[in-house]
Scaffold this motif. Structure first.
Motif, PDB file in Angstrom:
ATOM      1  N   SER A 145       0.848  -1.191   0.000  1.00 53.18           N
ATOM      2  CA  SER A 145       0.000   0.000   0.000  1.00 53.18           C
ATOM      3  C   SER A 145       0.883   1.240   0.000  1.00 53.18           C
ATOM      4  CB  SER A 145      -0.907   0.007   1.236  1.00 53.18           C
ATOM      5  OG  SER A 145      -0.112   0.118   2.416  1.00 53.18           O
ATOM      6  N   VAL A 146       0.255   2.404  -0.189  1.00 55.46           N
ATOM      7  CA  VAL A 146       1.000   3.655  -0.065  1.00 55.46           C
ATOM      8  C   VAL A 146       1.606   3.755   1.325  1.00 55.46           C
ATOM      9  CG1 VAL A 146       0.839   6.176  -0.066  1.00 55.46           C
ATOM     10  CG2 VAL A 146      -0.441   4.859  -1.755  1.00 55.46           C
ATOM     11  N   ALA A 147       0.816   3.440   2.347  1.00 61.16           N
ATOM     12  CA  ALA A 147       1.276   3.565   3.732  1.00 61.16           C
ATOM     13  C   ALA A 147       2.491   2.683   3.999  1.00 61.16           C
ATOM     14  CB  ALA A 147       0.144   3.220   4.697  1.00 61.16           C
ATOM     15  N   SER A 148       2.409   1.392   3.672  1.00 61.76           N
ATOM     16  CA  SER A 148       3.521   0.486   3.983  1.00 61.76           C
ATOM     17  C   SER A 148       4.753   0.809   3.139  1.00 61.76           C
ATOM     18  CB  SER A 148       3.099  -0.972   3.796  1.00 61.76           C
ATOM     19  OG  SER A 148       2.672  -1.217   2.472  1.00 61.76           O
ATOM     20  N   SER A 149       4.552   1.327   1.927  1.00 64.16           N
ATOM     21  CA  SER A 149       5.694   1.704   1.092  1.00 64.16           C
ATOM     22  C   SER A 149       6.442   2.891   1.685  1.00 64.16           C
ATOM     23  CB  SER A 149       5.217   2.035  -0.325  1.00 64.16           C
ATOM     24  OG  SER A 149       4.645   0.901  -0.942  1.00 64.16           O
ATOM     25  N   LEU A 150       5.695   3.880   2.189  1.00 63.51           N
ATOM     26  CA  LEU A 150       6.338   5.041   2.807  1.00 63.51           C
ATOM     27  C   LEU A 150       6.968   4.683   4.149  1.00 63.51           C
ATOM     28  CD1 LEU A 150       3.768   7.847   1.918  1.00 63.51           C
ATOM     29  CD2 LEU A 150       6.038   7.480   0.926  1.00 63.51           C
TER      30      LEU A 150
ATOM     31  N   HIS B 289      12.084   3.951   7.038  1.00 63.69           N
ATOM     32  CA  HIS B 289      12.953   3.044   7.806  1.00 63.69           C
ATOM     33  C   HIS B 289      14.313   2.893   7.137  1.00 63.69           C
ATOM     34  CE1 HIS B 289      14.130  -0.333  10.336  1.00 63.69           C
ATOM     35  NE2 HIS B 289      14.484  -0.967   9.233  1.00 63.69           N
ATOM     36  N   SER B 290      14.314   2.699   5.808  1.00 63.93           N
ATOM     37  CA  SER B 290      15.566   2.410   5.119  1.00 63.93           C
ATOM     38  C   SER B 290      16.367   3.663   4.788  1.00 63.93           C
ATOM     39  CB  SER B 290      15.294   1.629   3.830  1.00 63.93           C
ATOM     40  OG  SER B 290      14.557   2.420   2.919  1.00 63.93           O
ATOM     41  N   SER B 291      15.671   4.757   4.456  1.00 62.29           N
ATOM     42  CA  SER B 291      16.374   5.952   4.005  1.00 62.29           C
ATOM     43  C   SER B 291      16.623   6.958   5.125  1.00 62.29           C
ATOM     44  CB  SER B 291      15.590   6.619   2.874  1.00 62.29           C
ATOM     45  OG  SER B 291      16.274   7.734   2.357  1.00 62.29           O
ATOM     46  N   GLU B 292      15.668   7.072   6.048  1.00 63.27           N
ATOM     47  CA  GLU B 292      15.775   8.078   7.104  1.00 63.27           C
ATOM     48  C   GLU B 292      16.056   7.474   8.480  1.00 63.27           C
ATOM     49  OE1 GLU B 292      15.722  11.204   6.189  1.00 63.27           O
ATOM     50  OE2 GLU B 292      15.238  10.676   4.112  1.00 63.27           O
ATOM     51  N   GLN B 293      16.057   6.137   8.577  1.00 62.12           N
ATOM     52  CA  GLN B 293      16.238   5.451   9.862  1.00 62.12           C
ATOM     53  C   GLN B 293      15.262   5.985  10.915  1.00 62.12           C
ATOM     54  OE1 GLN B 293      19.487   6.558   8.265  1.00 62.12           O
ATOM     55  NE2 GLN B 293      18.961   4.682   7.182  1.00 62.12           N
ATOM     56  N   LEU B 294      14.023   6.188  10.488  1.00 68.32           N
ATOM     57  CA  LEU B 294      13.003   6.755  11.370  1.00 68.32           C
ATOM     58  C   LEU B 294      11.798   5.826  11.378  1.00 68.32           C
ATOM     59  CD1 LEU B 294      12.393   9.269  13.113  1.00 68.32           C
ATOM     60  CD2 LEU B 294      11.369  10.323  11.077  1.00 68.32           C
ATOM     61  N   GLU B 295      11.520   5.220  12.527  1.00 75.63           N
ATOM     62  CA  GLU B 295      10.384   4.302  12.629  1.00 75.63           C
ATOM     63  C   GLU B 295       9.090   5.096  12.488  1.00 75.63           C
ATOM     64  OE1 GLU B 295      10.478   1.026  12.586  1.00 75.63           O
ATOM     65  OE2 GLU B 295      12.641   1.301  12.350  1.00 75.63           O
ATOM     66  N   THR B 296       8.246   4.651  11.565  1.00 75.19           N
ATOM     67  CA  THR B 296       7.045   5.392  11.208  1.00 75.19           C
ATOM     68  C   THR B 296       5.877   4.432  11.059  1.00 75.19           C
ATOM     69  OG1 THR B 296       8.370   7.025   9.997  1.00 75.19           O
ATOM     70  CG2 THR B 296       6.019   6.950   9.495  1.00 75.19           C
ATOM     71  N   LYS B 297       4.704   4.843  11.553  1.00 73.88           N
ATOM     72  CA  LYS B 297       3.463   4.098  11.359  1.00 73.88           C
ATOM     73  C   LYS B 297       2.467   5.008  10.662  1.00 73.88           C
ATOM     74  CE  LYS B 297       0.250   0.962  11.755  1.00 73.88           C
ATOM     75  NZ  LYS B 297       0.321  -0.282  10.948  1.00 73.88           N
ATOM     76  N   LEU B 298       1.939   4.557   9.524  1.00 76.70           N
ATOM     77  CA  LEU B 298       1.022   5.365   8.729  1.00 76.70           C
ATOM     78  C   LEU B 298      -0.313   4.647   8.543  1.00 76.70           C
ATOM     79  CD1 LEU B 298       3.420   6.659   5.944  1.00 76.70           C
ATOM     80  CD2 LEU B 298       1.852   8.126   7.220  1.00 76.70           C
ATOM     81  N   VAL B 299      -1.389   5.412   8.663  1.00 77.58           N
ATOM     82  CA  VAL B 299      -2.724   4.952   8.293  1.00 77.58           C
ATOM     83  C   VAL B 299      -3.268   5.982   7.308  1.00 77.58           C
ATOM     84  CG1 VAL B 299      -5.036   4.338   9.072  1.00 77.58           C
ATOM     85  CG2 VAL B 299      -3.071   3.910  10.564  1.00 77.58           C
ATOM     86  N   LEU B 300      -3.608   5.533   6.094  1.00 85.65           N
ATOM     87  CA  LEU B 300      -4.067   6.435   5.045  1.00 85.65           C
ATOM     88  C   LEU B 300      -5.366   5.913   4.439  1.00 85.65           C
ATOM     89  CD1 LEU B 300      -0.635   6.860   3.219  1.00 85.65           C
ATOM     90  CD2 LEU B 300      -1.711   8.527   4.755  1.00 85.65           C
TER      91      LEU B 300
END
Length: 303
Positions: A142-147, A152-163
């Motif tokens: 999905s858009v959310a899981s792709s972002l 995670h890989s590019s910014e080393q920032l754990e993120t949770k998205l709901v769109l």
């Protein structure tokens, strides 16, 4: 409250949340993009994500999300500037067939060759300075899981998205882990289970509830036990930054010979904005003025 971006802080969990609810702004964008429902759903989700990610911009300029697809969608672009001005567009492959039940993967990553990019473009770049651009292979369903994978890989920032998005509304919730006390370690009130608990709460959010509840009410429903602080509340809007001056500058880069070739076939050169559909027309005299360092009349612009 319409078109609202709300920023929350969960200090003990070292987490920040962005919540966006778009109606008028999204409807304006959608009015310039007439595509099948699955395409518009993906575009609405990307627009909501761009607004939330732009909230952390530390400069005047724009954040641009791009998905280069290898399926029926060739390109998705959503842009949000530091004023929360939003615009977006989609490019489909010629003759593309979009089934009503097409998934995100079907649309943009059918062969596994899709790419995801985030571009940071300061408004006043120094001479020779290029926008920052990070590109990774497109992963996720999905858009959310792709972002999430990109962050995670590019910014080393754990993120949770709901769109979520439909024809009228687009909404998003983004949780991001923040560094612990400037990298000095957890404070005395740090909650080690806070991040996982907030992610679990986000996962309870249903599509209809998300789309039909404003950010103020949704924050109360989801996080009433967490007592977050409110850092900011801002308004988003549709805004296209195209102009006759920018189109003229682009035409100059094509070169006078190429423009003369185009004018030999048509009396005017026409350029249509991909984002707002404004049509810019340049006559032979206008093009001559461009290369002489002048500015052609501003009247040949159609909306």
């Amino acid at each position: 409250m319409t078109d609202t971006l709300r920023t929350l802080i969960f200090e003990n969990a070292s987490c920040r949340a962005q919540m966006i609810h778009l109606d008028n702004a999204w409807q304006n964008i959608a009015s310039h993009n007439h595509h099948p429902t699955p395409v518009m759903t993906v575009l609405g989700e990307l627009v909501a994500a761009s607004a939330m990610l732009s909230a952390s911009l530390k400069f005047e300029g724009s954040l641009i999300l791009q998905i280069q697809g290898d399926g029926p969608i060739r390109l998705l672009v959503a842009e949000c500037n530091s004023r929360l001005g939003l615009r977006a567009t989609v490019k489909l492959r010629e003759g593309a067939h979009i089934p009503d039940d097409a998934s995100f993967m079907d649309l943009v990553n059918a062969q596994g060759k899709g790419l995801c990019a985030i571009i940071l473009d300061p408004r006043n770049r120094m001479p020779g300075q290029s926008p920052y651009q990070g590109i990774v292979p497109l992963t996720g369903q999905s858009v959310a899981s792709s972002l999430e994978a990109y962050m995670h890989s590019s910014e080393q920032l754990e993120t949770k998205l709901v769109l979520n998005a439909n024809a009228r509304l687009a909404a998003g919730l983004m949780l991001q882990q923040m560094p612990l006390d400037g990298g000095k370690g957890a404070g005395p009130n740090h909650d080690p289970d806070g991040w996982s608990r907030l992610c679990a709460l986000a996962q309870t959010l249903q599509t209809d509830e998300h789309l039909n509840t404003d950010t103020f009410e949704l924050a109360k429903r989801l996080f009433w036990e967490e007592a977050p602080g409110v850092l900011a509340e801002r308004k988003a809007h549709f805004e296209c930054t195209c102009s006759r001056e920018k189109v003229g500058a682009m035409l100059i880069t094509l070169g006078q010979d190429e423009l003369n070739d185009a004018l030999s076939e048509n009396p005017v050169v026409e350029v249509q904005c991909d984002f707002c559909n404004a049509n810019y027309q340049f006559t032979a005299e206008d093009c001559k003025t461009l290369f002489e360092g002048g500015e052609p009349p501003a009247s040949n612009t159609l909306h």
